[in-house]
Enzyme design. Structure first.
Site, PDB file in Angstrom:
ATOM      1  N   ASP A  30       5.117  -7.544  -1.371  1.00 34.45           N
ATOM      2  CA  ASP A  30       4.626  -7.281  -0.547  1.00 34.45           C
ATOM      3  C   ASP A  30       3.270  -9.119  -0.917  1.00 34.45           C
ATOM      4  O   ASP A  30       4.328  -9.391  -1.699  1.00 34.45           O
ATOM      5  CB  ASP A  30       3.073  -6.351  -0.957  1.00 34.45           C
ATOM      6  CG  ASP A  30       2.953  -6.000  -2.557  1.00 34.45           C
ATOM      7  OD1 ASP A  30       3.387  -6.765  -3.293  1.00 34.45           O
ATOM      8  OD2 ASP A  30       2.492  -5.176  -2.246  1.00 34.45           O
ATOM      9  N   ASP A  74      -5.504   5.195  -5.210  1.00 32.61           N
ATOM     10  CA  ASP A  74      -5.781   5.546  -4.137  1.00 32.61           C
ATOM     11  C   ASP A  74      -4.391   6.423  -3.140  1.00 32.61           C
ATOM     12  O   ASP A  74      -3.798   6.454  -2.223  1.00 32.61           O
ATOM     13  CB  ASP A  74      -6.410   5.187  -2.258  1.00 32.61           C
ATOM     14  CG  ASP A  74      -5.265   3.702  -2.433  1.00 32.61           C
ATOM     15  OD1 ASP A  74      -4.723   3.209  -3.166  1.00 32.61           O
ATOM     16  OD2 ASP A  74      -6.066   2.563  -1.742  1.00 32.61           O
ATOM     17  N   HIS A 122      -1.701   4.526  -2.645  1.00 33.84           N
ATOM     18  CA  HIS A 122      -0.885   3.166  -2.194  1.00 33.84           C
ATOM     19  C   HIS A 122       0.409   2.774  -2.529  1.00 33.84           C
ATOM     20  O   HIS A 122       0.385   2.857  -3.790  1.00 33.84           O
ATOM     21  CB  HIS A 122      -1.699   2.185  -1.116  1.00 33.84           C
ATOM     22  CG  HIS A 122      -2.064   1.169  -2.419  1.00 33.84           C
ATOM     23  ND1 HIS A 122      -3.566   0.251  -2.817  1.00 33.84           N
ATOM     24  CD2 HIS A 122      -1.281   0.408  -3.468  1.00 33.84           C
ATOM     25  CE1 HIS A 122      -3.631  -0.775  -3.882  1.00 33.84           C
ATOM     26  NE2 HIS A 122      -1.645  -0.392  -4.525  1.00 33.84           N
ATOM     27  N   GLU A 164      -2.390   0.759   2.695  1.00 35.93           N
ATOM     28  CA  GLU A 164      -3.309   1.677   2.342  1.00 35.93           C
ATOM     29  C   GLU A 164      -3.209   3.104   2.936  1.00 35.93           C
ATOM     30  O   GLU A 164      -2.516   3.818   3.676  1.00 35.93           O
ATOM     31  CB  GLU A 164      -4.763   1.097   2.932  1.00 35.93           C
ATOM     32  CG  GLU A 164      -4.269  -0.435   2.061  1.00 35.93           C
ATOM     33  CD  GLU A 164      -4.908   0.132   0.632  1.00 35.93           C
ATOM     34  OE1 GLU A 164      -4.889   1.136   0.113  1.00 35.93           O
ATOM     35  OE2 GLU A 164      -5.429  -1.470  -0.636  1.00 35.93           O
TER      36      GLU A 164
HETATM   37  C1  F6R Z   1       1.627  -4.519  -5.590  1.00 34.93           C
HETATM   38  C2  F6R Z   1       2.048  -3.403  -5.547  1.00 34.93           C
HETATM   39  C3  F6R Z   1       0.381  -2.551  -5.458  1.00 34.93           C
HETATM   40  C4  F6R Z   1       0.777  -2.147  -7.002  1.00 34.93           C
HETATM   41  C5  F6R Z   1      -0.770  -1.127  -7.443  1.00 34.93           C
HETATM   42  C6  F6R Z   1      -0.407  -0.806  -8.893  1.00 34.93           C
HETATM   43  O1  F6R Z   1       2.737  -4.850  -5.651  1.00 34.93           O
HETATM   44  O2  F6R Z   1       3.047  -2.741  -5.029  1.00 34.93           O
HETATM   45  O3  F6R Z   1       1.091  -1.026  -4.891  1.00 34.93           O
HETATM   46  O4  F6R Z   1       1.840  -1.290  -7.562  1.00 34.93           O
HETATM   47  O5  F6R Z   1      -1.684  -1.412  -6.930  1.00 34.93           O
HETATM   48  O6  F6R Z   1      -1.061  -1.813  -9.639  1.00 34.93           O
HETATM   49  P1  F6R Z   1      -1.429  -1.928 -10.864  1.00 34.93           P
HETATM   50  O7  F6R Z   1       0.092  -1.542 -11.398  1.00 34.93           O
HETATM   51  O8  F6R Z   1      -1.829  -3.273 -10.925  1.00 34.93           O
HETATM   52  O9  F6R Z   1      -2.257  -0.494 -10.809  1.00 34.93           O
END
Ligand code: F6R
Length: 260
Positions: free
Chosen positions: A67, A136, A138, A143
């Site tokens: 992403d 949440d 995702h 989302e």
């Molecule tokens: C970012 C991504 C997001 C993160 C998620 C958790 O490339 O794919 O889904 O994996 O927001 O982020 P952290 O690991 O910082 O808690």
């Protein structure tokens, strides 16, 4: 779905680094899909340490992004392109030539999304996709209520995700509202999905992902539809799993010839 409960984040990083090293032995030019955020850093550190020690040859590996923020200026240190180059590509001794990602600064974002899906397919598809999980539920930046069939496209971040990610920026106002993310349908095309979750803040999302119904309200629950999905969790992130003892016993009794 296989659920592996590890003592801590470092153990999760080592375990997944082993799976990646094994993949690179079988297929040296494997396409490795990488997530950003804090959670996967122990994986990248463990893998880079093996490369530095000469026990893993990643010289032909290819890396692709999951992403990207929309609207950050090219080269912004928190653009996911910059993060992946800094945390993954350079430590593995690779160059930007081995790396692909969607263009979050493109004039035509919809075309950039379609181009990226086509580029992933043209590259032969993702061999192993690393995933984190949002509080949440995702994955990528899909989302809650993202279509389980979605392709790479623009999404709007929830306020909760923007607040979770504000720690990477000087202020909440600087966190973009929009992102490009591989869709859930795109992610499900990878040959192996490996999700790492650590910390108590992920415990509810992990329980819903693993033991709840498949639902777009919890995008990560789509992993239940994949034939080869591995969820690696530390004790804190596993703390709300009703089947934790079963998962522990299953992993302890796993045949030696089976890798992740
Ligand atoms: C970012 C991504 C997001 C993160 C998620 C958790 O490339 O794919 O889904 O994996 O927001 O982020 P952290 O690991 O910082 O808690």
């Amino acid at each position: 779905m296989e659920v592996v409960i590890v003592p801590d984040a470092a153990a999760g990083g080592e375990l997944i680094a082993t799976a990646i090293a094994d993949l690179l032995t079988r297929k040296p030019d494997a396409l490795l899909g990488v997530a950003t955020g804090s959670t996967p850093l122990p994986i990248y550190q463990a893998l880079a340490a093996r490369v530095a020690a000469g026990s893993c040859d990643a010289s032909r590996a290819r890396i692709c992004q999951l992403d990207e923020y929309v609207g950050l200026p090219k080269g912004h240190p928190e653009s996911y392109r910059s993060v992946v180059l800094r945390e993954v590509v350079e430590p593995l001794g690779l160059t930007a030539d081995s790396f692909m990602g969607p263009d979050g600064s493109a004039g035509d974002i919809a075309a950039a999304c379609d181009d990226y899906d086509r580029a992933l397919a043209a590259a032969g598809g993702v061999d192993l996709q690393l995933l984190g999980i949002g509080s949440d539920g995702h994955i990528g930046f899909n989302e809650p209520c993202s279509s389980l069939a979605s392709r790479t496209r623009i999404k709007t971040l929830t306020q909760r995700t923007r607040e979770d990610n504000a720690r990477f920026f000087d202020s909440l106002d600087e966190v973009p509202h929009h992102v490009i993310t591989q869709g859930i349908g795109t992610i499900l095309e990878a040959r192996h999905l490996v999700l790492l979750a650590t910390g108590e803040g992920k415990a509810d999302a992990v329980a819903l992902t693993v033991e709840g119904p498949v639902s777009s309200v919890v995008p990560a629950s789509a992993l239940q539809l994949h034939r080869h999905a591995t969820v690696v969790v530390d004790e804190a992130a596993a703390s709300r799993l009703k089947l934790a003892d079963y998962f522990r016993a299953t992993y302890a009794a796993k045949p030696g010839w089976q890798s992740l």
